[in-house]
Design a protein around this motif. Structure first.
Motif, PDB file in Angstrom:
ATOM      1  N   GLY A 143      74.750 -67.533 -33.063  1.00 54.17           N
ATOM      2  CA  GLY A 143      76.004 -67.398 -32.301  1.00 54.17           C
ATOM      3  C   GLY A 143      76.800 -68.363 -32.950  1.00 54.17           C
ATOM      4  N   PRO A 144      77.961 -68.366 -32.186  1.00 53.54           N
ATOM      5  CA  PRO A 144      78.692 -67.560 -31.285  1.00 53.54           C
ATOM      6  C   PRO A 144      78.762 -66.083 -31.599  1.00 53.54           C
ATOM      7  CG  PRO A 144      80.224 -68.817 -32.182  1.00 53.54           C
ATOM      8  CD  PRO A 144      78.960 -69.259 -32.639  1.00 53.54           C
ATOM      9  N   TYR A 145      79.323 -65.085 -30.843  1.00 48.37           N
ATOM     10  CA  TYR A 145      79.312 -63.884 -31.367  1.00 48.37           C
ATOM     11  C   TYR A 145      80.675 -63.312 -30.809  1.00 48.37           C
ATOM     12  CZ  TYR A 145      74.255 -64.082 -31.382  1.00 48.37           C
ATOM     13  OH  TYR A 145      72.861 -64.832 -32.046  1.00 48.37           O
ATOM     14  N   LEU A 146      81.006 -62.574 -31.781  1.00 51.94           N
ATOM     15  CA  LEU A 146      82.486 -61.742 -31.620  1.00 51.94           C
ATOM     16  C   LEU A 146      81.986 -60.235 -31.148  1.00 51.94           C
ATOM     17  CD1 LEU A 146      85.456 -61.353 -31.696  1.00 51.94           C
ATOM     18  CD2 LEU A 146      85.082 -60.836 -33.970  1.00 51.94           C
ATOM     19  N   GLN A 147      82.414 -60.123 -29.919  1.00 51.25           N
ATOM     20  CA  GLN A 147      81.746 -58.637 -29.529  1.00 51.25           C
ATOM     21  C   GLN A 147      83.011 -57.881 -28.622  1.00 51.25           C
ATOM     22  OE1 GLN A 147      78.186 -59.254 -27.202  1.00 51.25           O
ATOM     23  NE2 GLN A 147      78.956 -60.912 -26.100  1.00 51.25           N
ATOM     24  N   TYR A 148      82.594 -56.606 -29.008  1.00 56.44           N
ATOM     25  CA  TYR A 148      83.387 -55.552 -28.112  1.00 56.44           C
ATOM     26  C   TYR A 148      82.447 -54.754 -27.151  1.00 56.44           C
ATOM     27  CZ  TYR A 148      85.549 -51.121 -26.700  1.00 56.44           C
ATOM     28  OH  TYR A 148      86.396 -50.150 -26.245  1.00 56.44           O
ATOM     29  N   SER A 149      82.849 -54.642 -25.888  1.00 54.16           N
ATOM     30  CA  SER A 149      82.031 -54.129 -24.809  1.00 54.16           C
ATOM     31  C   SER A 149      82.990 -52.883 -24.333  1.00 54.16           C
ATOM     32  CB  SER A 149      81.771 -54.838 -23.654  1.00 54.16           C
ATOM     33  OG  SER A 149      81.284 -54.020 -22.579  1.00 54.16           O
ATOM     34  N   SER A 150      82.277 -51.511 -24.443  1.00 49.65           N
ATOM     35  CA  SER A 150      82.800 -50.404 -24.137  1.00 49.65           C
ATOM     36  C   SER A 150      83.151 -50.299 -22.497  1.00 49.65           C
ATOM     37  CB  SER A 150      82.001 -49.146 -24.453  1.00 49.65           C
ATOM     38  OG  SER A 150      80.689 -48.846 -23.781  1.00 49.65           O
ATOM     39  N   LYS A 151      82.279 -51.233 -21.875  1.00 50.83           N
ATOM     40  CA  LYS A 151      82.779 -51.195 -20.256  1.00 50.83           C
ATOM     41  C   LYS A 151      84.000 -51.987 -20.104  1.00 50.83           C
ATOM     42  CE  LYS A 151      80.397 -53.407 -16.280  1.00 50.83           C
ATOM     43  NZ  LYS A 151      79.308 -53.736 -15.528  1.00 50.83           N
TER      44      LYS A 151
ATOM     45  N   ILE B 237      93.254 -63.885 -33.675  1.00 54.35           N
ATOM     46  CA  ILE B 237      93.999 -64.131 -35.127  1.00 54.35           C
ATOM     47  C   ILE B 237      92.764 -64.617 -36.071  1.00 54.35           C
ATOM     48  CG2 ILE B 237      95.423 -65.550 -36.292  1.00 54.35           C
ATOM     49  CD1 ILE B 237      96.892 -65.723 -33.384  1.00 54.35           C
ATOM     50  N   ARG B 238      91.882 -65.233 -35.786  1.00 55.34           N
ATOM     51  CA  ARG B 238      90.983 -65.643 -36.661  1.00 55.34           C
ATOM     52  C   ARG B 238      89.914 -64.698 -37.289  1.00 55.34           C
ATOM     53  NH1 ARG B 238      86.975 -70.538 -34.740  1.00 55.34           N
ATOM     54  NH2 ARG B 238      88.368 -70.339 -33.215  1.00 55.34           N
ATOM     55  N   TYR B 239      89.706 -63.688 -36.463  1.00 54.20           N
ATOM     56  CA  TYR B 239      88.811 -62.416 -36.733  1.00 54.20           C
ATOM     57  C   TYR B 239      89.687 -61.485 -36.906  1.00 54.20           C
ATOM     58  CZ  TYR B 239      85.473 -66.204 -36.103  1.00 54.20           C
ATOM     59  OH  TYR B 239      84.514 -67.479 -36.407  1.00 54.20           O
TER      60      TYR B 239
ATOM     61  N   SER C  50      90.612 -59.350 -39.250  1.00 55.91           N
ATOM     62  CA  SER C  50      89.984 -58.082 -40.176  1.00 55.91           C
ATOM     63  C   SER C  50      88.703 -57.338 -39.441  1.00 55.91           C
ATOM     64  CB  SER C  50      89.888 -58.698 -41.520  1.00 55.91           C
ATOM     65  OG  SER C  50      88.992 -59.687 -41.373  1.00 55.91           O
ATOM     66  N   GLU C  51      88.078 -58.510 -38.878  1.00 56.83           N
ATOM     67  CA  GLU C  51      86.600 -57.871 -38.550  1.00 56.83           C
ATOM     68  C   GLU C  51      87.194 -56.987 -37.091  1.00 56.83           C
ATOM     69  OE1 GLU C  51      87.281 -61.022 -39.190  1.00 56.83           O
ATOM     70  OE2 GLU C  51      85.371 -61.631 -40.381  1.00 56.83           O
ATOM     71  N   ILE C  52      88.080 -57.411 -36.227  1.00 58.19           N
ATOM     72  CA  ILE C  52      88.336 -56.611 -35.061  1.00 58.19           C
ATOM     73  C   ILE C  52      89.124 -55.168 -35.615  1.00 58.19           C
ATOM     74  CG2 ILE C  52      90.146 -56.660 -33.010  1.00 58.19           C
ATOM     75  CD1 ILE C  52      89.425 -59.478 -32.579  1.00 58.19           C
ATOM     76  N   LYS C  53      89.867 -55.301 -36.632  1.00 55.93           N
ATOM     77  CA  LYS C  53      90.504 -54.096 -37.131  1.00 55.93           C
ATOM     78  C   LYS C  53      89.328 -52.953 -37.704  1.00 55.93           C
ATOM     79  CE  LYS C  53      93.683 -52.490 -40.412  1.00 55.93           C
ATOM     80  NZ  LYS C  53      95.114 -52.999 -41.552  1.00 55.93           N
ATOM     81  N   ILE C  54      88.646 -53.521 -38.147  1.00 55.60           N
ATOM     82  CA  ILE C  54      87.371 -52.931 -38.794  1.00 55.60           C
ATOM     83  C   ILE C  54      86.503 -52.315 -37.719  1.00 55.60           C
ATOM     84  CG2 ILE C  54      85.128 -52.736 -39.952  1.00 55.60           C
ATOM     85  CD1 ILE C  54      86.518 -54.673 -41.963  1.00 55.60           C
ATOM     86  N   GLY C  55      86.158 -53.106 -36.655  1.00 54.56           N
ATOM     87  CA  GLY C  55      85.607 -52.718 -35.357  1.00 54.56           C
ATOM     88  C   GLY C  55      86.342 -51.613 -34.642  1.00 54.56           C
ATOM     89  N   GLU C  56      87.692 -51.600 -34.444  1.00 57.20           N
ATOM     90  CA  GLU C  56      88.634 -50.790 -33.814  1.00 57.20           C
ATOM     91  C   GLU C  56      88.447 -49.344 -34.484  1.00 57.20           C
ATOM     92  OE1 GLU C  56      90.446 -51.184 -30.937  1.00 57.20           O
ATOM     93  OE2 GLU C  56      89.945 -53.235 -30.752  1.00 57.20           O
ATOM     94  N   GLU C  57      88.437 -49.359 -35.792  1.00 55.67           N
ATOM     95  CA  GLU C  57      88.362 -48.196 -36.522  1.00 55.67           C
ATOM     96  C   GLU C  57      86.768 -47.276 -36.201  1.00 55.67           C
ATOM     97  OE1 GLU C  57      88.186 -46.388 -40.845  1.00 55.67           O
ATOM     98  OE2 GLU C  57      88.918 -48.434 -40.654  1.00 55.67           O
TER      99      GLU C  57
ATOM    100  N   PRO D 278      77.736 -61.142 -35.408  1.00 57.03           N
ATOM    101  CA  PRO D 278      77.298 -62.513 -35.248  1.00 57.03           C
ATOM    102  C   PRO D 278      77.984 -63.346 -36.354  1.00 57.03           C
ATOM    103  CG  PRO D 278      75.730 -61.120 -36.693  1.00 57.03           C
ATOM    104  CD  PRO D 278      76.818 -60.076 -36.059  1.00 57.03           C
ATOM    105  N   VAL D 279      78.586 -64.468 -35.751  1.00 53.46           N
ATOM    106  CA  VAL D 279      79.400 -65.403 -36.568  1.00 53.46           C
ATOM    107  C   VAL D 279      78.808 -66.567 -37.058  1.00 53.46           C
ATOM    108  CG1 VAL D 279      81.377 -66.883 -36.408  1.00 53.46           C
ATOM    109  CG2 VAL D 279      81.262 -64.636 -35.292  1.00 53.46           C
ATOM    110  N   GLY D 280      77.552 -66.726 -36.449  1.00 53.93           N
ATOM    111  CA  GLY D 280      76.507 -67.670 -37.139  1.00 53.93           C
ATOM    112  C   GLY D 280      75.519 -67.071 -37.119  1.00 53.93           C
ATOM    113  N   PHE D 281      74.160 -67.971 -37.404  1.00 48.57           N
ATOM    114  CA  PHE D 281      72.777 -67.455 -37.238  1.00 48.57           C
ATOM    115  C   PHE D 281      72.256 -67.481 -35.904  1.00 48.57           C
ATOM    116  CE2 PHE D 281      68.186 -68.684 -36.883  1.00 48.57           C
ATOM    117  CZ  PHE D 281      68.031 -67.513 -37.644  1.00 48.57           C
TER     118      PHE D 281
END
Length: 110
Positions: free
Chosen positions: A94-102, A25-27, A29-36, A89-92
């Motif tokens: 980390g933490p990091y929001l990431q998607y893994s294709s695996k 929920i917090r991210y 818009s970032e996830i939506k752009i990432g999904e595209e 990268p959410v901060g200098f």
């Protein structure tokens, strides 16, 4: 005095509420752009038969969603012929929001 105390309590509740929201929920818009971006990378792989290299800007630039051209965007990292990650990268440090294709999932990695 009571008004200042109520304002500080309300502010504290808002901050705690925001910090405890699920990262999906917090991210949002970032996830939506990432999904595209993920969809376009998959289409590229299906048509070309391979994933673009990490620094292959000739092939990666057309795949990037329009929102990413001038804004903060996830970093694409290719690991092998079938696996890659998108990392925000959410901060200098980390933490990091990431998607893994695996795993085909978004995670919040500390």
């Amino acid at each position: 005095m009571k008004k200042a105390l109520l304002i500080s309590i309300a502010f504290s509740i808002l901050v705690l509420g925001y910090c405890n929201l699920p990262f999906s929920i917090r991210y949002y818009s970032e996830i939506k752009i990432g999904e595209e971006y993920i969809l376009k990378i998959q289409r590229f792989k299906d048509s070309a038969g391979y994933l673009p290299e990490t620094n292959d800007w000739k092939n990666l630039k057309p795949l990037m969603p329009k929102q990413m051209e001038n804004e903060w965007s996830p970093e694409y990292l290719k690991f092998d012929s079938n696996k890659y990650k998108l990392v925000y990268p959410v901060g200098f440090d980390g933490p990091y929001l990431q998607y893994s294709s695996k795993t085909e999932a978004w995670i919040f990695d500390f």
